[in-house]
Design a protein around this motif. Structure first.
Motif, short mmCIF file in Angstrom:
data_model
loop_
_atom_site.label_atom_id
_atom_site.label_comp_id
_atom_site.label_asym_id
_atom_site.label_seq_id
_atom_site.Cartn_x
_atom_site.Cartn_y
_atom_site.Cartn_z
N ASP A 1 40.80 49.73 -0.04
CA ASP A 1 40.09 48.45 0.54
C ASP A 1 38.63 48.34 0.42
O ASP A 1 37.92 47.08 0.27
CB ASP A 1 40.60 48.50 2.23
N LEU A 2 37.96 49.21 0.45
CA LEU A 2 36.77 49.32 0.30
C LEU A 2 35.97 48.73 -1.13
O LEU A 2 34.96 47.96 -1.37
CB LEU A 2 35.79 50.60 0.70
N PHE A 3 36.79 49.43 -1.98
CA PHE A 3 36.57 48.99 -3.47
C PHE A 3 36.71 47.51 -3.55
O PHE A 3 35.87 46.81 -4.27
CB PHE A 3 37.40 49.62 -4.37
N GLY A 4 37.59 46.82 -2.95
CA GLY A 4 37.92 45.38 -3.08
C GLY A 4 37.12 44.64 -2.16
O GLY A 4 36.99 43.39 -2.09
N LEU A 5 36.17 45.04 -1.18
CA LEU A 5 35.37 44.39 -0.61
C LEU A 5 34.30 43.70 -1.05
O LEU A 5 33.66 44.10 -2.02
CB LEU A 5 34.63 45.41 0.49
N ARG A 6 34.35 42.21 -0.63
CA ARG A 6 33.16 41.41 -1.31
C ARG A 6 32.34 40.98 -0.21
O ARG A 6 32.60 40.94 1.04
CB ARG A 6 34.00 40.39 -1.89
N TRP A 7 31.02 40.41 -0.68
CA TRP A 7 29.95 39.90 0.26
C TRP A 7 30.62 38.76 1.20
O TRP A 7 30.19 38.68 2.18
CB TRP A 7 28.93 39.54 -0.38
N GLU A 8 31.45 38.02 0.63
CA GLU A 8 32.09 36.97 1.53
C GLU A 8 33.08 37.45 2.74
O GLU A 8 33.22 36.94 3.63
CB GLU A 8 32.84 36.02 0.73
N HIS A 9 33.43 38.76 2.51
CA HIS A 9 34.17 39.46 3.59
C HIS A 9 33.11 39.78 4.90
O HIS A 9 33.62 40.14 5.76
CB HIS A 9 34.93 40.78 3.00
N VAL A 10 32.13 40.17 4.45
CA VAL A 10 30.95 40.61 5.55
C VAL A 10 30.25 39.55 6.08
O VAL A 10 29.51 38.75 5.40
CB VAL A 10 29.97 41.50 4.77
N ASN A 11 30.09 39.49 7.61
CA ASN A 11 29.45 38.57 8.30
C ASN A 11 28.16 39.23 8.74
O ASN A 11 28.34 39.96 9.91
CB ASN A 11 29.98 37.83 9.20
N LEU A 12 26.83 39.31 8.17
CA LEU A 12 25.78 40.14 8.75
C LEU A 12 25.33 39.68 10.38
O LEU A 12 25.06 40.60 11.09
CB LEU A 12 24.71 40.40 7.78
#
Length: 152
Positions: free
Chosen positions: A131-142
């Protein structure tokens, strides 16, 4: 009349706990016999039972059973992560002291490498490594400090 023969396929293997208990009893018996000089030495001295490897079925079952970490396991995890970072920092201090002063000082950084943030992210989100390998910046809301990802 012939007595029924035990078919090898009908014999149920003994549990490891049973074998361990029986081995312990035999070891003690032989130890007493050697102590009383009935036999010269305990022939089982220095021999330990090894737990048998899991079968394919057991491995498959084990992978599907999920559980929460126990409090002592959580403490051990965090202590291990801290010990890991301390060891890396000590290694870097040693390298810097022995002619590699150009290396960055790790004593002033919160994380010495990617390992601790990676494990902490898995711990706090429940993500698996894939899941972490497939994580993209669009998944993260800082701004909202959230990660939103659909896991399939």
């Amino acid at each position: 009349m012939n007595a029924p023969q035990d078919d090898e396929s009908d014999v149920k293997p003994r549990a490891f706990s049973t074998l361990k208990r029986d081995f312990g009893a035999l070891y003690t018996l032989l130890g007493h016999a050697a102590e009383r000089q009935v036999i010269p030495t305990n022939p089982l001295e220095g021999i330990n039972l090894q737990k048998p490897a899991l079968t394919e079925e057991q491995l498959a079952e084990q992978g599907t059973e999920r559980r929460y970490l126990e409090p002592e396991e959580v403490r051990a995890l965090f202590a291990g992560l801290e010990a890991y970072q301390d060891e890396k920092r000590q290694q870097r201090r040693s390298s810097r002291a022995h002619g590699k002063a150009y290396l960055t000082d790790l004593d002033r950084v919160p994380y010495v490498d990617h390992v601790v943030p990676w494990i902490l992210t898995m711990y706090y989100t429940g993500f698996r490594p894939g899941d972490l390998f497939g994580l993209r910046w669009e998944h993260v809301n800082l701004p909202f400090a959230t990660i939103r990802k659909t896991i399939v």
